[in-house]
Design a protein around this motif. Structure first.
Motif, short mmCIF file in Angstrom:
data_model
loop_
_atom_site.label_atom_id
_atom_site.label_comp_id
_atom_site.label_asym_id
_atom_site.label_seq_id
_atom_site.Cartn_x
_atom_site.Cartn_y
_atom_site.Cartn_z
N GLN A 146 0.81 -1.22 0.00
CA GLN A 146 0.00 0.00 0.00
C GLN A 146 0.85 1.28 0.00
O GLN A 146 0.46 2.27 -0.60
N GLU A 148 3.43 1.96 -1.48
CA GLU A 148 4.01 2.33 -2.76
C GLU A 148 3.00 3.01 -3.67
O GLU A 148 3.32 3.47 -4.76
N GLN A 149 1.76 3.04 -3.20
CA GLN A 149 0.72 3.64 -4.03
C GLN A 149 0.75 5.15 -3.90
O GLN A 149 0.02 5.74 -3.13
N VAL A 150 1.62 5.74 -4.66
CA VAL A 150 1.81 7.18 -4.55
C VAL A 150 0.84 7.95 -5.42
O VAL A 150 0.51 9.09 -5.15
N LEU A 151 0.36 7.29 -6.46
CA LEU A 151 -0.52 7.97 -7.39
C LEU A 151 -1.98 7.76 -7.01
O LEU A 151 -2.35 6.68 -6.57
N SER A 152 -2.78 8.77 -7.22
CA SER A 152 -4.21 8.58 -7.02
C SER A 152 -4.78 7.92 -8.27
O SER A 152 -4.25 8.09 -9.37
N CYS A 153 -5.86 7.16 -8.09
CA CYS A 153 -6.45 6.50 -9.25
C CYS A 153 -7.10 7.51 -10.19
O CYS A 153 -7.41 7.22 -11.34
N ASP A 156 -11.17 9.50 -7.61
CA ASP A 156 -11.67 10.02 -6.35
C ASP A 156 -11.81 11.53 -6.44
O ASP A 156 -11.02 12.19 -7.09
N PHE A 163 -15.97 9.78 -2.18
CA PHE A 163 -14.66 9.19 -1.91
C PHE A 163 -13.76 9.44 -3.10
O PHE A 163 -14.20 9.86 -4.15
N LYS B 118 -1.67 2.48 -7.72
CA LYS B 118 -2.56 3.60 -7.43
C LYS B 118 -3.39 3.37 -6.19
O LYS B 118 -3.63 2.24 -5.78
N SER B 119 -3.84 4.45 -5.61
CA SER B 119 -4.66 4.34 -4.41
C SER B 119 -6.12 4.58 -4.76
O SER B 119 -6.44 5.42 -5.59
N PHE B 120 -6.96 3.77 -4.14
CA PHE B 120 -8.40 3.91 -4.34
C PHE B 120 -9.01 4.26 -2.99
O PHE B 120 -9.03 3.43 -2.07
N ASN B 121 -9.49 5.47 -2.87
CA ASN B 121 -9.91 5.98 -1.57
C ASN B 121 -11.14 5.31 -0.98
O ASN B 121 -11.34 5.33 0.22
N PHE B 122 -11.96 4.72 -1.85
CA PHE B 122 -13.20 4.11 -1.34
C PHE B 122 -12.88 3.10 -0.25
O PHE B 122 -13.48 3.12 0.83
N LYS B 125 -11.50 4.82 2.89
CA LYS B 125 -12.51 5.59 3.62
C LYS B 125 -13.31 4.72 4.58
O LYS B 125 -13.64 5.13 5.68
N LEU B 130 -8.48 -3.97 0.34
CA LEU B 130 -8.56 -3.86 -1.12
C LEU B 130 -7.64 -4.90 -1.76
O LEU B 130 -6.47 -4.98 -1.42
#
Lengths: 163, 197
Positions: A146, A148-153, A156, A163, B118-122, B125, B130
């Motif tokens: 987790q 390493e997840q620097v980028l947003s998808c 959101d 969200f 990538k990050s998924f905020n859902f 939150k 995930l």
């Protein structure tokens, strides 16, 4: 009949599907012209492709040519019969053969939904690792840390409600 | 009716169950049922996976769908933003019926797009785990279902729902005289992807 298909294309006038193939034994390049008959701007490209592929005279030559490719060639021809430019037709084909990421499939009717599902199915089959593949592994675990997840998808929103 | 294999939850089930993949269509409830036997902590348990089979097209699920579910798997398609956006609606409905059951969020089709960085905020939150999976190449599919079954078992053992208890009482009342020697039954309600993807 042993032949290797090299190229397959369409001729507008007079309409024909043209196949360049190689005779497996003689190793010579040959061309086969398959006239397109009874095809109008209202014709169904899928059906036309199926008919040509199953035509007893052409069948053995078209074995290595996919139904999808023939369908696409017929779409190009149909676009031409409708007076569209090649660019317009290509854009239309692109639209019909890919999934629009913004489209809500829950809101489509059955026919349209079936079309989208076919596209996704083809993609799935292309990427699929089958059980009889020599390097098939049943349980593949890959960790995606987790931190390493620097980028947003990018899906959101900034607001607190969403969200 | 044949099961619709184009939907991603079906594909995930197919990948997990392999030869044991035998979908049962329950037309009355517009859903597909998959039966599976798993071993958790040395005990054999029966797991029922429920898949929505397109029921979500009606924008809301029948209440019976949530009944006695012990875990939920919510699948979205990383190629289609709308399936991600719809998660919140389905999650709200799930929590209405099953406020406490474990829920896992699944990002499917990672074989196609490189999204695992990538990050998924859902998920963040709502503090939900995930999983990045691919039904096509098999990445993390077995892990996903094994973990979901484990979570369902834990849930069932530690925090029985009030409604479950009431129903259990009713069942006991009816079956008082009968001796039970069937394996412990688990239902891991697998909520399909929020769209028939």
């Amino acid at each position: 009949m042993m032949c290797t298909a090299k190229k397959c294309g369409i001729r507008f006038q007079p309409p024909a599907i043209i196949l360049i193939y190689e005779h497996e034994i003689k190793g010579k390049s040959r061309q086969r012209i398959m006239p397109v008959r009874n095809f109008s701007k209202f014709s169904d490209c899928t059906r036309a492709a199926e008919q040509l592929k199953n035509n007893p005279r052409h069948k053995s030559y078209l074995e290595q040519v996919s139904l999808r490719q023939l369908e696409k060639l017929f779409s190009v021809l149909r676009g031409n019969l409708r007076g569209q430019s090649l660019a317009e037709t290509m854009e239309q084909i692109q639209r019909e053969t890919t999934i629009d990421p913004e489209e809500d499939l829950n809101k489509l009717d059955d026919r349209e939904l079936a079309k989208r599902k076919r596209i996704m199915d083809e993609l799935f089959e292309k990427n699929r690792k089958k059980k009889d593949d020599p390097n098939f592994v049943y349980d593949i675990e890959v960790e995606f840390p987790q931190d390493e997840q620097v980028l947003s998808c990018g899906w959101d929103t900034e607001s607190a409600d969403e969200f | 009716m044949l099961p619709d294999l184009a939907c991603s939850p079906c594909r995930l089930m197919e990948r997990f169950l392999m030869d044991g993949f035998r979908p049962q269509q329950l037309s009355t409830y517009a859903l597909t049922l998959y039966k599976h036997t798993a071993t958790v902590g040395g005990k054999t348990i029966l797991v029922d996976f429920w898949d929505t089979a397109g029921q979500e097209r009606f924008q809301s699920m029948h209440a019976s769908y949530y009944h006695k579910a012990h875990a939920c798997i919510m699948v979205f398609d990383v190629q289609r933003r709308i399936t991600y956006k719809n998660l919140s609606t389905w999650y709200a409905e799930l929590r209405e019926y099953r406020p406490k059951i474990p829920c896992i969020v699944v990002a499917n089709k990672i074989d196609d797009i490189k999204v695992t960085q990538k990050s998924f905020n859902f998920a963040k939150k709502f503090s939900l785990p995930l999983y990045f999976v691919s039904a096509a190449d098999g990445t993390n599919v077995v892990k996903l279902f094994s973990d979901a079954i484990q979570l369902a078992v834990n849930y069932k053992q530690t925090s029985p729902d009030f409604m479950d208890e009431v129903l259990q009482e009713l069942e006991n009342f009816k079956l008082e005289e009968k001796e039970e020697n069937v394996p412990d039954q688990e239902q891991s309600g697998s909520i399909g992807s929020p769209s028939p993807s």
